[in-house]
Design an enzyme around this catalytic site. Structure first.
Site, PDB file in Angstrom:
ATOM      1  N   GLU A 239       0.075  -1.384   5.716  1.00 38.22           N
ATOM      2  CA  GLU A 239       1.276  -1.011   6.580  1.00 38.22           C
ATOM      3  C   GLU A 239       1.239   0.622   6.849  1.00 38.22           C
ATOM      4  O   GLU A 239       1.265   1.090   8.109  1.00 38.22           O
ATOM      5  CB  GLU A 239       2.809  -1.020   5.968  1.00 38.22           C
ATOM      6  CG  GLU A 239       3.875  -0.680   6.754  1.00 38.22           C
ATOM      7  CD  GLU A 239       4.320   0.700   6.679  1.00 38.22           C
ATOM      8  OE1 GLU A 239       5.156   1.016   7.558  1.00 38.22           O
ATOM      9  OE2 GLU A 239       3.876   1.513   5.986  1.00 38.22           O
TER      10      GLU A 239
ATOM     11  N   ASP B 269       0.904  -1.246  -0.132  1.00 40.77           N
ATOM     12  CA  ASP B 269      -0.133  -0.125  -0.141  1.00 40.77           C
ATOM     13  C   ASP B 269       0.727   1.170   0.124  1.00 40.77           C
ATOM     14  O   ASP B 269       2.006   1.108   0.382  1.00 40.77           O
ATOM     15  CB  ASP B 269      -1.021  -0.124   1.073  1.00 40.77           C
ATOM     16  CG  ASP B 269      -0.258   0.050   2.498  1.00 40.77           C
ATOM     17  OD1 ASP B 269       0.739  -0.497   2.746  1.00 40.77           O
ATOM     18  OD2 ASP B 269      -0.762   0.648   3.546  1.00 40.77           O
TER      19      ASP B 269
ATOM     20  N   ASP C  62       8.728   3.967  -1.304  1.00 43.26           N
ATOM     21  CA  ASP C  62       8.071   3.184  -0.145  1.00 43.26           C
ATOM     22  C   ASP C  62       6.754   2.985  -0.627  1.00 43.26           C
ATOM     23  O   ASP C  62       5.637   3.494  -0.623  1.00 43.26           O
ATOM     24  CB  ASP C  62       7.782   4.687   0.642  1.00 43.26           C
ATOM     25  CG  ASP C  62       6.955   4.475   2.143  1.00 43.26           C
ATOM     26  OD1 ASP C  62       7.031   3.166   2.444  1.00 43.26           O
ATOM     27  OD2 ASP C  62       6.611   5.428   2.615  1.00 43.26           O
TER      28      ASP C  62
ATOM     29  N   HIS D 104       6.317  10.278   1.435  1.00 39.15           N
ATOM     30  CA  HIS D 104       5.196  10.647   1.990  1.00 39.15           C
ATOM     31  C   HIS D 104       4.789  12.139   1.302  1.00 39.15           C
ATOM     32  O   HIS D 104       3.825  12.512   1.602  1.00 39.15           O
ATOM     33  CB  HIS D 104       5.106  10.497   3.051  1.00 39.15           C
ATOM     34  CG  HIS D 104       4.785   9.237   3.840  1.00 39.15           C
ATOM     35  ND1 HIS D 104       4.075   8.944   5.042  1.00 39.15           N
ATOM     36  CD2 HIS D 104       5.062   7.955   3.425  1.00 39.15           C
ATOM     37  CE1 HIS D 104       4.114   7.754   5.091  1.00 39.15           C
ATOM     38  NE2 HIS D 104       4.651   7.217   4.281  1.00 39.15           N
TER      39      HIS D 104
END
Length: 529
Positions: free
Chosen positions: A212, A148, A178, A486
């Site tokens: 996660e 995810d 990531d 992110h």
């Protein structure tokens, strides 16, 4: 005579005071000179702890040599088009995970047709692979990553976050690092190994969680349950995503530093709440819930948590990198016994470095008010702490109470996870040396060091299987890249992705190379080789 006696007495008195003052001044000067000599010599002779496992010291494991990196880059770009987004714990693009499952099956035919590889779909969306080794008797290990990704705002990206495009030999897309890069890196390495007709000597598992980014409670949690259902009571070690090979992030380090996370911060969410009376804004009370709560969160920002430098692995980080620093900086890095408090006080002024030396405080949500002319009867705020291993969660809450200093502010825990224990590292720690050796084989001119992982991973759900849990993702980053995690414009150069694949392939081979040294299945978790 009397005058002579007086003169003699005065002379002796002067001598006495001269000797006394010299002693008072001289002793500290002598001590300072000795201390300075010790510090300078230590900086001149310090060496990083070297691996003490002969078979790994002599290893010459090859990377992937078939020249098909462009094909592999296209496959990574393809998986980045699949929008496996976790918005929150109860909001995911779940159907996209099934698309991703099919993508992996199509992309890696050797894995999915192998007689000694078993695939399990866990809790509908997570994946577990068991790779059965040709020789029994040793504890298996676990490689893990997650499928995810966090949301992305397309307007802020140079290239569409789910476009999966390659521009100027750079792969762009949410999850490039990531953590879909790790998913594909592990699978590419195993696929290549199997294409050579090899069955690994040692049994290992590959776990891909699907949540996660929201805590792993529906993914890794159930993957751990599945491992136990398959008869796995212990693992030798776990390798998950984590820290990276950093360049120009540690001051004065002349080489890129590959940092292996040997511990992980805990987290604590607390809700601050103030209640009052709902009333018209034309006759406001002396204090309002918003005002009281505003002062409270301000005090939390003003009164940071104490420095706990040295209670985790952070002083060892500087020890390991110190031989590869400029001499001026090395004086400090090589003498943390003396300069640790000074280093910590300097680090706490840097937003990124401060997270290494203490518990962090993030004010993430503030809610109040229903109308522009109504004083609300309640105000709430959410505070997210990342808890350093040198503190307990109870100590963090106690500090918050002290900092706020107002009983009108109710403090409630909403979520928590204790900091992780520190995993074994050093010259004789076999699992740590497997990672370290694979890094040195893959990257030129690097230094490897243990460090604390400041974010959280799925490893929390595997701590009951082993005391050897490591967090490292084989990619290179600079200070400019940090905001991409992110954030906007996540990407990975193809050359860097090639290093990632080489690392995982070498790691698998090295794990087989030390088969005879690996712990037996009957070994207790606390035993060390």
């Amino acid at each position: 005579m009397q005058d002579g006696i007086k003169m003699g007495g005065s002379t002796r008195s002067r001598r006495f005071w001269i000797i006394l003052v010299s002693a008072v001044i001289g002793v500290p000067v002598f001590v300072i000179l000795v201390l300075l000599m010790v510090v300078l010599i230590q900086a001149a002779v310090i060496t990083a702890p070297q691996g003490n496992i002969a078979i790994l010291n002599n290893a010459n494991t090859e990377g992937i040599t078939d020249g098909k990196i462009q094909e592999r880059a296209q496959r990574l770009a393809g998986i980045l088009k699949i929008e496996t987004v976790s918005y929150d714990e109860n909001n995911q693009n779940k159907s996209e995970f099934l698309v991703l499952h099919d993508y992996l099956s199509d992309s890696f035919p050797n894995i999915h047709s192998s007689r000694f590889v078993e695939k399990y779909v866990v809790n509908k969306y997570s994946l577990l692979y068991k790779v059965t080794g040709s020789t029994r008797g040793k504890l298996p290990y676990l490689l893990t990553a997650h499928m995810d990704v966090v949301p992305a705002t397309a307007a802020n990206w140079e290239h569409p976050p789910f476009g999966g495009v390659i521009v100027d030999d750079v792969i762009w897309g949410r999850g490039a690092i990531d953590d879909k890069g790790s998913v594909m890196g592990i699978m590419e390495a195993l696929e290549y190994w199997l294409s050579q007709g090899v069955q690994p000597k040692r049994t290992f598992f590959i776990a891909f969680g699907h949540d996660e980014e929201t805590g792993g409670n529906k993914g890794a949690y159930h993957l751990a349950i599945k491992l136990r259902a398959l008869g796995v009571e212990k693992l030798d070690f776990v390798l998950d995503e984590g820290l990276m090979t950093t360049d120009k992030i540690l001051p004065g380090v002349t080489k890129p530093a590959a940092l292996i996370g040997v511990s992980e911060k805990g987290f604590l969410n607390v809700q601050l709440e103030v209640t009052g009376t709902l009333q018209h804004s034309s006759f406001p009370p002396a204090e309002t819930p918003i005002g009281i709560l505003g002062r409270a969160v301000g005090k939390l920002e003003e009164n940071k948590h104490p420095i706990v430098f040295g209670t985790g692995p952070e002083s060892d980080t500087f020890h390991y990198v110190s031989p590869d620093t400029d001499y001026g900086i090395r004086i400090f890095y090589a003498n943390m016994w003396l300069f640790g408090p000074l280093m910590a006080s300097i680090m706490q002024n840097d937003p990124l470095q401060s997270t290494v030396v203490k518990t962090s405080t993030g004010l993430t949500m503030f809610n109040s008010g229903v109308k522009d002319n109504v004083i609300p009867d309640k105000a709430t705020a959410l505070v997210n702490h990342r808890v350093h291993p040198g503190q307990t969660i109870d100590q963090v809450i106690e500090h918050d109470r002290w900092a706020i200093g107002d009983d009108k502010v109710k403090i409630t825990q909403t979520a928590r996870m204790d900091p992780h224990p520190v995993s074994p590292f050093g010259p004789e720690a076999l699992a740590y040396q497997l990672i370290s050796t694979s890094i040195y084989q893959t990257y030129e001119n690097v230094v490897v060091a243990p460090c604390i992982m400041i974010a959280n991973t799925d490893t929390n759900h595997y701590l009951s299987f082993t005391n050897k849990v490591y967090r490292y993702v084989p990619v290179s980053v600079t200070p400019d890249d940090v905001s991409r995690y992110h954030g906007d414009n996540e990407r990975i150069p193809i050359d860097d992705y090639a290093h990632m694949l080489d690392f995982y392939f070498r790691f698998m081979q090295n794990s087989d190379l030390v088969f005879d040294l690996a712990p037996n299945e009957t070994q207790e978790l606390g035993d060390e080789l």
